[in-house]
Design an enzyme around this catalytic site. Sequence first.
Site, mmCIF file in Angstrom:
data_model
loop_
_atom_site.group_PDB
_atom_site.id
_atom_site.type_symbol
_atom_site.label_atom_id
_atom_site.label_comp_id
_atom_site.label_asym_id
_atom_site.label_seq_id
_atom_site.Cartn_x
_atom_site.Cartn_y
_atom_site.Cartn_z
ATOM 1 N N ILE A 38 -21.569 63.542 -21.303
ATOM 2 C CA ILE A 38 -20.686 63.842 -20.166
ATOM 3 C C ILE A 38 -20.103 65.248 -20.267
ATOM 4 C CG2 ILE A 38 -18.659 62.792 -21.255
ATOM 5 C CD1 ILE A 38 -17.839 61.793 -18.454
ATOM 6 N N SER A 158 -20.506 47.313 -31.727
ATOM 7 C CA SER A 158 -19.409 47.565 -32.676
ATOM 8 C C SER A 158 -19.145 46.259 -33.404
ATOM 9 C CB SER A 158 -18.162 47.999 -31.893
ATOM 10 O OG SER A 158 -17.013 47.973 -32.705
ATOM 11 N N TYR A 175 -12.617 47.446 -24.600
ATOM 12 C CA TYR A 175 -13.578 47.843 -25.631
ATOM 13 C C TYR A 175 -14.274 46.598 -26.202
ATOM 14 C CZ TYR A 175 -15.616 50.443 -29.507
ATOM 15 O OH TYR A 175 -16.506 51.035 -30.381
ATOM 16 N N THR A 210 -16.032 59.794 -36.848
ATOM 17 C CA THR A 210 -16.303 60.625 -35.666
ATOM 18 C C THR A 210 -14.987 60.775 -34.908
ATOM 19 O OG1 THR A 210 -16.720 58.773 -34.184
ATOM 20 C CG2 THR A 210 -18.619 59.589 -35.437
#
Length: 276
Positions: A38, A158, A175, A210
């Site tokens: 993006i 995840s 999430y 990250t």
Amino acid sequence: MGGLDGKVAFITGVARGQGRSHAVRLARDGADIIGIDICADIEANHYAMATREELDETIELVEAEGGKMLGTVADVRDFHQVKTVLDAGVEHFGRLDIVCANAGIAPVAFRQLSIEEELAQWRAAIGVNLDGAYHTAWAAIPHLLAGQRGGAIVFTSSTAGLRGFGGLQGGGLGYAASKHGIVGLMRTLANTLAPFSIRVNTVHPTAVRTMMAVNPAMTEFLENYPEGGAHLQNPMPVEMLEPEDISAAIAYLVSDEAKYVTGVTFPVDAGFCNKL
Ligand SMILES: NC(=O)c1ccc[n+]([C@@H]2O[C@H](COP(=O)([O-])OP(=O)(O)OC[C@H]3O[C@@H](n4cnc5c(N)ncnc54)[C@H](O)[C@@H]3O)[C@@H](O)[C@H]2O)c1
């Protein structure tokens, strides 16, 4: 040169973090890369997205491995953007073999949110993580079928796609819901695409070093989380994995070594999901 020589991989969220690492690893194994990111911030998300400069750095890193890469700015929430870029990439490279639906966000904020902010967090998480995963697969499947060579799709879920945690905010709930939803998408596609030798799996990383896991909004949220950080600890003595640890699992799942592995939820989690 390696086991993916001559193959082409489509990777979303490729400008940094795990997506970049996957691109570099798959290029090292011989693949050429079609990548999107993006490269612009998402309002309901409280940390920055990658930049165009980071996307260009990923291209340089892939080329340093001897691979070729088309890197384009596109938003996985917009199916037509994803399809346009992927169609052009497949036209350029002449084929598609591998898909990594990796782009994702984890909106959190440790403060009281308005109802509108809660709703915006939920919609952003579902929009990027679940709609985006579907758009990625939906744009790619016609190319995989047309190639008649099989293929491999890996969705990045995840540990929050296998276990219920994330608090009471719209972002954390969105999430977890999106990462569980990806498993349903994977299982259904794995069944439907098996006759065409197209394999579909999910990876489930524990915390990875990250921007998603190491940013001020997430750090503040975890420090103030009602149960503290204890429930997020891994049984193995490692606080966070490195992106390359997830890339190693992806590299296996998309390789011929895993040619009969499909419909699998593959944890890369230092024992997190197995703990009592
Ligand atoms: N970091 C962790 O602790 C962790 C743990 C488990 C799972 N994951 C998952 O791993 C995946 C990769 O995340 P990461 O850890 O590399 O984080 P990251 O924030 O470093 O990378 C995510 C990338 O996706 C891009 N992106 C975000 N929204 C996008 C959109 N709408 N369209 C296109 N690109 C978009 C970002 O710009 C960024 O480059 C995500 O799906 C995430 O949910 C991360």
